[in-house]
Design an enzyme around this catalytic site. Structure first.
Site, short mmCIF file in Angstrom:
data_model
loop_
_atom_site.label_atom_id
_atom_site.label_comp_id
_atom_site.label_asym_id
_atom_site.label_seq_id
_atom_site.Cartn_x
_atom_site.Cartn_y
_atom_site.Cartn_z
N GLY A 10 0.82 -1.20 0.00
CA GLY A 10 0.00 0.00 0.00
C GLY A 10 0.86 1.26 0.00
O GLY A 10 0.56 2.24 -0.70
N ASN A 11 1.96 1.23 0.72
CA ASN A 11 2.81 2.43 0.83
C ASN A 11 3.52 2.76 -0.47
O ASN A 11 4.09 3.83 -0.62
CB ASN A 11 3.83 2.25 1.96
CG ASN A 11 4.91 1.24 1.58
OD1 ASN A 11 4.63 0.25 0.92
ND2 ASN A 11 6.13 1.51 1.98
N LYS A 127 -10.68 -8.28 9.98
CA LYS A 127 -9.92 -7.23 9.29
C LYS A 127 -10.67 -5.91 9.37
O LYS A 127 -11.75 -5.76 8.81
CB LYS A 127 -9.74 -7.66 7.82
CG LYS A 127 -9.12 -6.64 6.93
CD LYS A 127 -7.66 -6.89 6.71
CE LYS A 127 -7.04 -5.78 5.88
NZ LYS A 127 -5.60 -5.68 6.07
N LYS A 211 -3.33 -9.18 0.17
CA LYS A 211 -2.79 -9.09 -1.19
C LYS A 211 -1.50 -9.89 -1.37
O LYS A 211 -1.20 -10.32 -2.48
CB LYS A 211 -2.61 -7.63 -1.64
CG LYS A 211 -1.44 -6.90 -1.05
CD LYS A 211 -0.35 -6.64 -2.05
CE LYS A 211 0.82 -5.91 -1.45
NZ LYS A 211 1.28 -6.28 -0.13
N LYS A 273 3.19 -11.55 4.99
CA LYS A 273 4.22 -11.54 3.94
C LYS A 273 5.10 -12.79 4.07
O LYS A 273 5.46 -13.41 3.06
CB LYS A 273 5.07 -10.27 4.04
CG LYS A 273 4.25 -9.01 3.76
CD LYS A 273 5.10 -7.75 3.78
CE LYS A 273 4.24 -6.52 4.05
NZ LYS A 273 3.07 -6.37 3.17
#
Lengths: 311, 311
Positions: A10-11, A127, A211, A273
């Protein structure tokens, strides 16, 4: 030439203190793509991306305008964010093509991700998404829509949604063909629009898919050699933020699994991740990289960052 | 087997008096796709679509939430509407696949349409979009953003934007490959996101492209045999709404051009469809159909509706 799925965090497109306008998103996308321009040029690359800030903004707009415009369900807001972010990435990429001469067309594919209707995440929405609500507003929303909400101390109530496990990327087949035809596919935006299989075909569900986990599934589905997760840390760290902090470099699948068993990692940020990277290598991938945005190229060339390889 | 571009009008997905929720859009999309299911099964088909009501809603949400969420530019809102409508069309199509057994995957491609920065439409914004504003609000918006606005009697002010001529569909190449690979591509949503060519690559511009004109360009770009424009009238009519009203059936390019010269057609609705049909046949297309949604199949099979063929 390797086949690589690169997942942008996102960043990569919007940071916390950024002005949230479109031009800023294009600028951030340019920074992200500049650092992987050579990788895009030299390899078969798919770009995937998060949508946290963008879908949050869309949900907030839907909420605020609720009296005048019928709000769209969460999965549809996710689909909308794919369009928004595609446009930012396209604009950034076109400008980088001009400066670098990369001869490869980008194509953005609207992407759906299959999840199981029986996923236990549906019984345990966890979430948090969208805006914060007051006690009063939260009560009304719960009454009106049956939303589960959680109270976050000092900030108010927030809607929570299920985050089911991605099973298959429905557009993996077309993305694979596009790679073979020298395109740069952009897909799996925000983890893909979650769908379940029903008797009347695939149907969207209100959920959010991680994601990175979805990108790992895509990487497996398209037979990628590598999965590269670009985020805001240069390595995964053991005991992050303590005096014993230690960067994890090149590491085998077995070793990394053992570290995961014996250490605590933050569930909201680095843990998915790590899991995504492990999933990919366990399913036959050669290398999974976790590093920061600016080191994408270096990671590929020198095995920089955290690099998990198959045993 | 023919190659056909089918352009669905805005009313295919939402009608004026419909509730504007997502489920209604899926239901409308099902009605539209049911009527062309056999065409999809038997031919190479691309589906394009308008976005009038959807992008209007998105603009309104952006406007209402302006104090809390930075609004996105018009072209980005258009990109978002492509995501929204893709999700509706997919859900409808998946359900039709189950009931008909059509063995063809749909793929939605985020689509950009090239226009000229020198297009005179940029000096003459004419297409009204988004919400109506009071005198006071209109003055402020004009001051703040330099928007041109027009007053519509009894309804208030409305923003007007340029509607430049589409030159090329940037994603035509990939759409053509997908057709050859037996996919059902969905694209050119809302006429495509308008971009101009600059020294630093393609850049989005705040404009709206007529979706029928853009669909005609796509049909030419992918070498389609036919362009089918599905709308809310079964034929184009000469002297529509008068006692001399006369349906135009099968007609040659030359004859249709002569009718166009000698008759008045409504600029906002049927005229761009006629122009799109003529453009396509003039550029080498075999047949352009204009008829209503429910006659898509019949048009292909019996040359029903207004059918323009090359001389």
């Amino acid at each position: 030439m390797n086949r690589v799925v690169i997942a942008l965090g996102g960043n990569a497109l919007l940071r916390k203190n950024d002005r949230q306008d479109f031009i800023t998103q294009v600028r951030r996308a340019k920074e992200a793509l500049s650092s992987i321009a050579d990788v895009i040029n030299d390899h078969q690359v798919v770009i995937t991306h998060g949508n946290g800030p963008q879908v949050g903004n869309i949900l907030l707009q839907n909420e605020i305008a609720r009296e005048q415009v019928v709000p769209m369900p969460l999965d549809v807001c996710g689909a909308m964010s794919q369009g928004l972010i595609s446009q930012a990435i396209f604009q950034a990429y076109e400008s980088i093509r001009v400066s670098t001469g990369i001869d490869k067309d980008a194509v953005s594919i609207f992407t759906r991700t299959l999840v199981s209707a029986d996923d236990e995440a549906f019984d345990n929405p966890s979430k948090p998404i969208g805006p914060f609500y007051t006690d009063e507003k939260a009560r009304k929303l719960k009454e009106q829509f049956g939303w589960p909400l959680v109270k976050i101390t000092g900030k108010g109530w927030r809607r929570v949604v299920p985050s089911p496990t991605p099973i298959e990327i429905l557009e993996a087949g077309v993305i694979k063909s596009l790679l073979a035809d020298n395109y740069l596919p952009i897909g799996v935006g925000g983890g893909g629009v979650p769908v379940i299989k029903t008797e009347s075909g695939y149907r969207g569900v209100e959920a959010v898919i991680d994601k990175d986990l979805a990108s790992a599934v895509l990487a497996t589905n398209v037979g990628a050699d590598s999965l590269m997760i670009l985020t805001d840390v240069d390595h995964v760290y053991k005991s992050f933020g303590t005096d014993d902090e230690e960067a994890i470099g090149k590491i085998s699948l077995g070793e990394m699994k053992s570290i995961l068993e014996n250490n605590r990692f933050e569930n909201g940020s680095i843990l998915p991740k790590i899991r995504a990277a492990l999933n990919f290598v366990e399913n036959g991938g050669k290398r999974a990289y976790i590093t920061s945005l600016e080191y994408g190229k270096r990671a590929m060339e020198e095995d920089y960052g955290t690099v998990i390889y198959s045993d």
